[in-house]
Design an enzyme around this catalytic site. Structure first.
Site, PDB file in Angstrom:
ATOM      1  N   ASP A 309       0.837  -1.140   0.039  1.00 36.08           N
ATOM      2  CA  ASP A 309      -0.174   0.020  -0.017  1.00 36.08           C
ATOM      3  C   ASP A 309       0.983   1.325  -0.080  1.00 36.08           C
ATOM      4  OD1 ASP A 309      -2.626  -0.898  -0.074  1.00 36.08           O
ATOM      5  OD2 ASP A 309      -2.735  -1.298   1.949  1.00 36.08           O
ATOM      6  N   THR A 380     -17.711   4.104  -4.447  1.00 35.01           N
ATOM      7  CA  THR A 380     -17.808   5.345  -4.948  1.00 35.01           C
ATOM      8  C   THR A 380     -16.667   6.528  -4.863  1.00 35.01           C
ATOM      9  OG1 THR A 380     -18.485   6.247  -2.617  1.00 35.01           O
ATOM     10  CG2 THR A 380     -20.204   5.231  -3.862  1.00 35.01           C
TER      11      THR A 380
END
Length: 685
Positions: A309, A380
């Site tokens: 990450d 989203t």
């Protein structure tokens, strides 16, 4: 308690129980599990019986028998010491387990009536209230509240951590203590299944199973043992025939053949193999990493793709809002005020920094009306609020530029060209652009800056030399991801990553025959963690992430993955180095024993006595003594491991062959000769 505190190699507190366990392991039920050492065990019994009925050379037979028993005991001691170190760590963890009372809620909400209940009577699904100074009874998920929690008992880190409902910091561990405020926790495990219980079981090694590499090595050692056993057995009829034909010399004794067999089979690695495996898991524990199996530790050494990450691993992870870039026709004050309102429900460091920047710039504004929070989701990639005032609905959103563009287009708006250029410029600088919108209008860009960690580029260069590919995973857009990837020096990156994208990427690499490692802390990381070959879950992460991973980092440090890979490679190197050394040893023992047992029949074999050993008996006994003592001298190496160096596989192979291959050839010649001189000096042979 700091679980990672270093243990002294030969801690006096460990030696006494290790010595007791050494003799307990002489049981045949224990010995037969190690085929190589079981042969030595049988040989020790055989020579002991030969000594009991011997009339000639009883002193020589007794000496060989004693040193064969020492060989077995030294191997037992190595394993017992490794297990003792793990049990010492487990004992300190077991001391954390305390019988506690919990406040069991009748309804799953704060303010509901609660009844006292002992922790051992709680079950998965129960909801408890934990207030300041209370001990968290069992592992669980925070469903309401936010509090400061002291996890030093588990992690060794004195600084308290914040645990709150929702997000990736909702997991709490039994045995930790709440320092302030309160939490409503839903219990996620039954008694005996908690993280602390699993830690104890893993560290003790009670569930340690042989890894694939360990099984393969065992098969190789068994094959070599069978080969040498067949060769040794055939020497007896050959010796009888030779003596009969030459009418000279004596038939080789069963004691000498037993000594030859024990010295030729790979006893060094056979005696230390189990200790190496146990010590590998123990070294992970020293790094504050709990591995669920030796298989996971070993797989870490074979990894050739690392998924990392960006936030918190490659960068510091504390992205801060540094500026507002308004769209044409939008004032800076309006952009700042609405960006602040859209971030009021965002408790992430980024959201809080936007609020702080707006307040600092004097853009604070209060909205009247009914407010509905819109949480951020990976799908989203935006969040915000809906404000209803006198029947009018205002939709304030903040998120990734592409996500906001699609949102406003769905409402009949568009992204101004000037803002698209501004977002690209922000991304090229390595910052993260967030767009702010109201309804169908994009108001502007918020610039978030994150800093690449110092020294991370050099670490990635080391991994590249090791043949490991690094892939950065980020939710940022491609321009931002490319800028950070170039600055950090990773080999590849995955931008705008969703949980499905991570899973697809891992499967893609695995289909190419690669082993993949990754870290994660959120529930959305769980599918990818379950798919990865080495999956390191953060202790601060969700319960789902911890259950999906095969390792748990107690420090919750994503860069620990690099250290885990190095520890795994060190484990494989240690096993390989000891195997190389053990097999190379056979050459010197061959030159010591073969001439000794046949020189009376074939005097010409004295030419092979290159070490000029004093006598056949001295040669055989010296080889047996060296074979036993070398296990003792290699115990520190087995427990501490071979130091890993970030160089290519070919360079590592050359280095190990030079040190342990050549060393395995030379050291026995020196050692056997030295023992022979000592035996001659004291007149034992």
């Amino acid at each position: 308690m700091n679980t990672a505190k270093p243990l002294v190699l030969f801690d006096p507190a460990l030696l006494k129980p290790a010595l007791a366990a050494t003799f307990a392991k002489l049981s045949p039920r224990v010995q037969w599990r190690n085929p190589v050492m079981f042969v030595v065990y049988i040989g020790s019994i055989a020579t002991t019986l030969l000594w009991l009925q011997s009339q000639a050379q009883s002193g020589f037979i007794l000496a060989v028998s004693i040193w064969l028993w020492f060989t077995v005991l030294f191997a037992n001691f190595a394993e017992a010491l490794a297990e003792g170190r793990s049990k010492a760590q487990a004992a300190s963890l077991r001391g954390l387990k305390k019988s506690t009372w919990a406040k069991k809620l009748k309804e799953p909400k704060h303010g509901a009536t609660w009844l006292p209940e002992q922790a051992e009577n709680l079950r998965k699904g129960d909801v408890v209230l934990v207030e300041a100074t209370d001990m968290i009874p069992l592992d669980g998920e925070v469903i309401e509240g936010v509090a400061s929690v002291d996890e030093s008992a588990i992690t060794g880190e004195s600084a308290p951590v914040v645990r709150e409902s929702g997000g990736d910091f909702s997991s709490v561990t039994g045995g930790t203590r709440v320092l302030s405020d309160w939490l409503v926790v839903r219990i996620t495990v039954n008694p005996g299944e908690s993280f602390l219980d699993r830690m104890i079981s893993m560290v003790e090694g009670a569930k340690r199973q042989k890894t694939p590499n360990e099984i393969a090595l065992t098969i190789l050692l068994v094959a070599l043992t069978i080969v040498f056993l067949v060769v040794t057995v055939t020497l007896l009829p050959y010796s009888i025939y030779s003596v009969d034909q030459a009418q000279a010399g004596t038939v080789v004794s069963l004691t000498a053949l037993t000594a030859l067999l024990v010295c030729l089979i790979p006893t060094t690695i056979g005696g230390l193999m189990s200790a190496v495996g146990v010590a590998g898991m123990s070294r992970m524990m020293q790094a504050n990493v709990i591995a669920t199996s030796g298989r996971a530790v070993e797989a870490a050494g074979d990894v050739d793709v690392l998924l990392l990450d960006k936030t918190g691993t490659i960068t510091h992870g504390n992205r801060q809002a540094t500026g507002f870039l308004p769209a044409p026709g939008v004032t800076l004050a309006r952009l700042g005020a609405l960006a602040m309102q859209a971030s009021m429900a965002d408790e992430t460091p980024e959201g809080r920094s936007i609020v702080a920047l707006a307040q600092k710039a004097g853009h604070a504004q209060t909205l009247a009306g009914k407010v509905t929070e819109i949480p951020f989701t990976a799908q989203t990639r935006m969040s915000g609020i809906d404000v209803e005032t006198e029947g009018q609905l205002r939709q304030l959103r903040k998120g990734a530029v592409d996500a906001i563009r699609k949102h406003v287009e769905a409402h009949g708006g568009s992204l101004p060209v000037e803002l698209a250029r501004a977002a690209e410029e922000v991304a090229r600088r390595g910052s993260t652009p967030l767009a702010v919108s109201e309804g169908s209008q994009v108001l502007g860009i918020v610039e978030l800056k994150d800093i690449v960690k110092a020294g991370i580029k050099e670490r990635f260069a080391e991994l590249r030399r090791m043949g490991i590919k690094t892939v950065m995973i980020t939710g940022d857009n491609k321009l931002t991801a490319a800028a950070i990837a170039a600055e950090a020096g990773v080999d590849d990156f995955l931008a705008e990553a969703t949980p499905e994208d991570k899973l697809k990427l891992i499967r893609s690499y695995q289909s190419e025959g690669r082993l993949v490692a990754m870290t994660g802390d959120g529930t959305n990381d769980a599918p990818a963690l379950a798919q990865a070959d080495v999956a390191v879950a953060m202790n601060s992460g969700t319960q789902a992430a911890k259950e999906a991973g095969n390792m748990v980092d107690l420090d919750s440090n994503p860069t620990k993955l690099l250290e885990i890979v190095e520890t795994g490679k060190a484990l494989l190197m240690t096993r390989g180095s000891l195997t190389t050394f053990s097999i190379a040893n056979d050459v010197a023992k061959y030159f010591a024993i073969i001439p000794a047992i046949f020189v009376s029949t074939y005097p010409q074999l004295s030419a092979l006595n290159v070490m000029q050993l004093a006598s056949p008996s001295s040669a055989i006994l010296s080889a047996v003594i060296f074979n036993a003592l070398i296990i003792v001298f290699l115990i520190p190496l087995a427990l501490k491991g071979v130091r890993y160096r970030a160089v290519g596989a070919a360079a590592l192979l050359r280095r190990n062959l030079a040190i342990y291959g050549l060393g395995g050839l030379v050291v026995p010649f020196i050692g056997i000769k030295a023992i022979d001189l000592l035996l001659s000096a004291v007149g034992l042979i």
